[in-house]
Design an enzyme around this catalytic site. Structure first.
Site, mmCIF file in Angstrom:
data_model
loop_
_atom_site.group_PDB
_atom_site.id
_atom_site.type_symbol
_atom_site.label_atom_id
_atom_site.label_comp_id
_atom_site.label_asym_id
_atom_site.label_seq_id
_atom_site.Cartn_x
_atom_site.Cartn_y
_atom_site.Cartn_z
ATOM 1 N N LYS A 50 -35.697 20.432 -0.434
ATOM 2 C CA LYS A 50 -36.981 19.812 -0.111
ATOM 3 C C LYS A 50 -36.745 18.542 0.694
ATOM 4 O O LYS A 50 -36.014 17.658 0.272
ATOM 5 C CB LYS A 50 -37.776 19.467 -1.371
ATOM 6 C CG LYS A 50 -39.134 18.815 -1.073
ATOM 7 C CD LYS A 50 -39.905 18.497 -2.337
ATOM 8 C CE LYS A 50 -39.519 17.175 -2.972
ATOM 9 N NZ LYS A 50 -40.077 16.005 -2.220
ATOM 10 N N ASP A 77 -42.123 18.722 2.539
ATOM 11 C CA ASP A 77 -43.150 18.220 1.610
ATOM 12 C C ASP A 77 -43.769 16.929 2.159
ATOM 13 O O ASP A 77 -43.495 15.837 1.668
ATOM 14 C CB ASP A 77 -42.503 17.987 0.244
ATOM 15 C CG ASP A 77 -43.511 17.634 -0.835
ATOM 16 O OD1 ASP A 77 -44.690 18.013 -0.694
ATOM 17 O OD2 ASP A 77 -43.111 16.988 -1.816
ATOM 18 N N LEU A 78 -44.647 17.087 3.152
ATOM 19 C CA LEU A 78 -45.267 15.930 3.782
ATOM 20 C C LEU A 78 -46.632 15.583 3.186
ATOM 21 O O LEU A 78 -47.209 14.549 3.513
ATOM 22 C CB LEU A 78 -45.406 16.165 5.293
ATOM 23 C CG LEU A 78 -44.083 16.356 6.044
ATOM 24 C CD1 LEU A 78 -44.345 16.501 7.532
ATOM 25 C CD2 LEU A 78 -43.126 15.207 5.769
ATOM 26 N N LYS A 79 -47.164 16.475 2.336
ATOM 27 C CA LYS A 79 -48.431 16.206 1.642
ATOM 28 C C LYS A 79 -49.512 15.727 2.617
ATOM 29 O O LYS A 79 -50.163 14.704 2.420
ATOM 30 C CB LYS A 79 -48.234 15.175 0.528
ATOM 31 C CG LYS A 79 -47.276 15.619 -0.581
ATOM 32 C CD LYS A 79 -47.141 14.547 -1.657
ATOM 33 C CE LYS A 79 -46.340 15.041 -2.840
ATOM 34 N NZ LYS A 79 -44.912 15.263 -2.526
ATOM 35 N N LEU A 80 -49.722 16.492 3.670
ATOM 36 C CA LEU A 80 -50.660 16.107 4.714
ATOM 37 C C LEU A 80 -52.077 15.968 4.158
ATOM 38 O O LEU A 80 -52.537 16.799 3.378
ATOM 39 C CB LEU A 80 -50.641 17.136 5.839
ATOM 40 C CG LEU A 80 -49.280 17.339 6.528
ATOM 41 C CD1 LEU A 80 -49.351 18.485 7.523
ATOM 42 C CD2 LEU A 80 -48.821 16.058 7.200
ATOM 43 N N HIS A 81 -52.750 14.916 4.573
ATOM 44 C CA HIS A 81 -54.111 14.639 4.083
ATOM 45 C C HIS A 81 -54.812 13.772 5.127
ATOM 46 O O HIS A 81 -54.611 12.559 5.191
ATOM 47 C CB HIS A 81 -54.049 13.928 2.732
ATOM 48 C CG HIS A 81 -55.370 13.770 2.068
ATOM 49 N ND1 HIS A 81 -55.521 13.112 0.873
ATOM 50 C CD2 HIS A 81 -56.612 14.191 2.414
ATOM 51 C CE1 HIS A 81 -56.796 13.128 0.511
ATOM 52 N NE2 HIS A 81 -57.476 13.768 1.441
ATOM 53 N N ASP A 82 -55.639 14.417 5.963
ATOM 54 C CA ASP A 82 -56.319 13.698 7.031
ATOM 55 C C ASP A 82 -57.503 14.555 7.482
ATOM 56 O O ASP A 82 -57.799 15.585 6.859
ATOM 57 C CB ASP A 82 -55.346 13.441 8.195
ATOM 58 C CG ASP A 82 -55.685 12.187 8.995
ATOM 59 O OD1 ASP A 82 -56.892 11.935 9.196
ATOM 60 O OD2 ASP A 82 -54.762 11.485 9.425
ATOM 61 N N PRO A 84 -59.517 17.370 9.607
ATOM 62 C CA PRO A 84 -59.008 18.694 9.978
ATOM 63 C C PRO A 84 -58.253 18.728 11.304
ATOM 64 O O PRO A 84 -57.203 19.381 11.412
ATOM 65 C CB PRO A 84 -60.285 19.544 10.035
ATOM 66 C CG PRO A 84 -61.197 18.899 9.039
ATOM 67 C CD PRO A 84 -60.933 17.431 9.165
ATOM 68 N N HIS A 85 -58.752 18.029 12.315
ATOM 69 C CA HIS A 85 -58.095 18.041 13.627
ATOM 70 C C HIS A 85 -56.674 17.501 13.537
ATOM 71 O O HIS A 85 -55.737 18.076 14.118
ATOM 72 C CB HIS A 85 -58.913 17.202 14.622
ATOM 73 C CG HIS A 85 -58.268 17.070 15.964
ATOM 74 N ND1 HIS A 85 -58.193 18.116 16.877
ATOM 75 C CD2 HIS A 85 -57.641 16.007 16.564
ATOM 76 C CE1 HIS A 85 -57.561 17.705 17.966
ATOM 77 N NE2 HIS A 85 -57.212 16.432 17.792
ATOM 78 N N GLN A 86 -56.497 16.414 12.808
ATOM 79 C CA GLN A 86 -55.160 15.817 12.660
ATOM 80 C C GLN A 86 -54.228 16.731 11.879
ATOM 81 O O GLN A 86 -53.044 16.872 12.221
ATOM 82 C CB GLN A 86 -55.261 14.453 11.973
ATOM 83 C CG GLN A 86 -55.883 13.367 12.826
ATOM 84 C CD GLN A 86 -54.918 12.820 13.872
ATOM 85 O OE1 GLN A 86 -53.863 13.387 14.119
ATOM 86 N NE2 GLN A 86 -55.290 11.726 14.498
ATOM 87 N N THR A 140 -47.935 15.252 -10.274
ATOM 88 C CA THR A 140 -47.402 15.280 -11.638
ATOM 89 C C THR A 140 -47.109 13.883 -12.176
ATOM 90 O O THR A 140 -46.813 13.733 -13.360
ATOM 91 C CB THR A 140 -46.131 16.143 -11.715
ATOM 92 O OG1 THR A 140 -45.228 15.772 -10.673
ATOM 93 C CG2 THR A 140 -46.477 17.616 -11.580
ATOM 94 N N ARG A 201 -37.677 18.835 -15.989
ATOM 95 C CA ARG A 201 -36.615 18.131 -16.701
ATOM 96 C C ARG A 201 -36.050 19.058 -17.779
ATOM 97 O O ARG A 201 -36.778 19.883 -18.336
ATOM 98 C CB ARG A 201 -37.144 16.858 -17.374
ATOM 99 C CG ARG A 201 -37.730 15.818 -16.413
ATOM 100 C CD ARG A 201 -36.642 15.186 -15.571
ATOM 101 N NE ARG A 201 -37.137 14.079 -14.770
ATOM 102 C CZ ARG A 201 -37.614 14.184 -13.537
ATOM 103 N NH1 ARG A 201 -37.722 15.386 -12.969
ATOM 104 N NH2 ARG A 201 -37.999 13.108 -12.867
ATOM 105 N N GLY A 230 -35.206 16.946 -8.460
ATOM 106 C CA GLY A 230 -34.553 15.937 -7.652
ATOM 107 C C GLY A 230 -33.563 15.107 -8.430
ATOM 108 O O GLY A 230 -32.375 15.417 -8.510
ATOM 109 N N ARG A 231 -34.062 14.046 -9.058
ATOM 110 C CA ARG A 231 -33.186 13.086 -9.733
ATOM 111 C C ARG A 231 -32.273 13.691 -10.799
ATOM 112 O O ARG A 231 -31.114 13.271 -10.911
ATOM 113 C CB ARG A 231 -34.028 11.941 -10.301
ATOM 114 C CG ARG A 231 -34.490 10.969 -9.222
ATOM 115 C CD ARG A 231 -35.557 10.019 -9.704
ATOM 116 N NE ARG A 231 -36.839 10.697 -9.925
ATOM 117 C CZ ARG A 231 -37.981 10.057 -10.160
ATOM 118 N NH1 ARG A 231 -38.002 8.746 -10.232
ATOM 119 N NH2 ARG A 231 -39.101 10.732 -10.328
#
Length: 254
Positions: A50, A77-82, A84-86, A140, A201, A230-231
């Site tokens: 990731k 994993d960019l979690k796009l939130h803008d 619709p056009h962007q 989470t 975990r 990850g960690r």
């Protein structure tokens, strides 16, 4: 440490037959140097990595290409939130990196999510190997109090399901949620699609900043198709042993 409830393992239910190496996504929330060290160390074990905002914003599309050249599948994993056009344009750019999965935020609503799916369809029509677009439900790291703080007064599971219903309508390929909600979402999507579960975990592991955590086998038994770790791997004295322990717990559900 996980609570007694979080440690509990289900004793019934269907388990995804996916091999652990195809299910575990190792989160590279680190520098490029560390990311490449992890990739080299886990070569032959892990198949998914990731790339999140920490790494991508520093290194750009080149890091995805480099990891792909090493034979890995990449979850961008960019979690796009803008608007619709962007998001349409951002998804076009993200797909062009060669990423296999791209994340957006379901909170962006139907039109935004549909714009992301439109970008994926356009890429396929143009001959590109378009990525799967999956939607983040409730992070989470958030619990019910955190939702209340931002004016959402529904229980976490209900808010997750509400967002998933909109995502399904928009044609999204799957969802990101905790192990505690994934079964409901899998049923909502008729067990078709990708269900990616972070906050993983082992039973004796530290939860760090995660709130809704679970073990790999718990997530698998509740129909997760992928888990993000990850960690617990990156910070382990022996990353290979840590990966193998996660894999073994996933395989407990057979």
């Amino acid at each position: 440490m996980l609570t007694d409830t979080q440690e509990a393992q289900v004793t019934s239910g269907s388990c995804d037959a996916r091999d652990a190496r195809d299910a575990i996504i190792v989160a590279l929330d680190c520098s490029k140097e560390e990311a490449l060290h992890v990739a080299r160390t886990l070569k032959g074990r892990a198949r998914w990595l990731k790339v999140g905002m920490t790494l991508y914003y520093k290194e750009g599309p080149a890091i995805v290409a480099e990891l792909k050249s090493m034979g890995y599948n990449v979850f961008l994993d960019l979690k796009l939130h803008d608007i619709p056009h962007q998001v349409h344009g951002a998804c076009q750019s993200a797909i062009a990196t060669g990423a296999d999965i791209i994340s957006i935020h379901a909170l962006g609503g139907y039109e935004m999510m549909n714009a992301a799916i439109t970008a994926a369809h356009e890429a396929r029509e143009a001959g590109a190997a378009a990525a799967n677009i999956i939607a983040i439900s409730v992070l989470t790291s958030m619990n019910e109090q955190a939702l209340n703080d931002i004016g959402i007064h529904a229980p976490v599971a209900d808010e997750v399901e509400t967002l998933a219903r909109v995502a399904k309508k928009a044609g999204i390929n799957g969802m990101v949620c905790s192990a505690w909600e994934v079964e409901r979402l899998s049923e909502l999507f008729c067990h078709k699609g990708l269900f990616v579960v972070p906050g993983i975990r082992l039973a004796n592991g530290e939860t760090n900043d995660q709130q809704r955590v679970a073990t790999p086998s718990f997530a698998k038994s509740h129909h997760a198709t992928h888990i993000v770790v990850g960690r617990p791997i990156l910070q382990a004295p022996d990353m290979c042993a840590a990966f193998d322990a996660i894999a073994a717990d996933w395989e407990r559900c057979s």
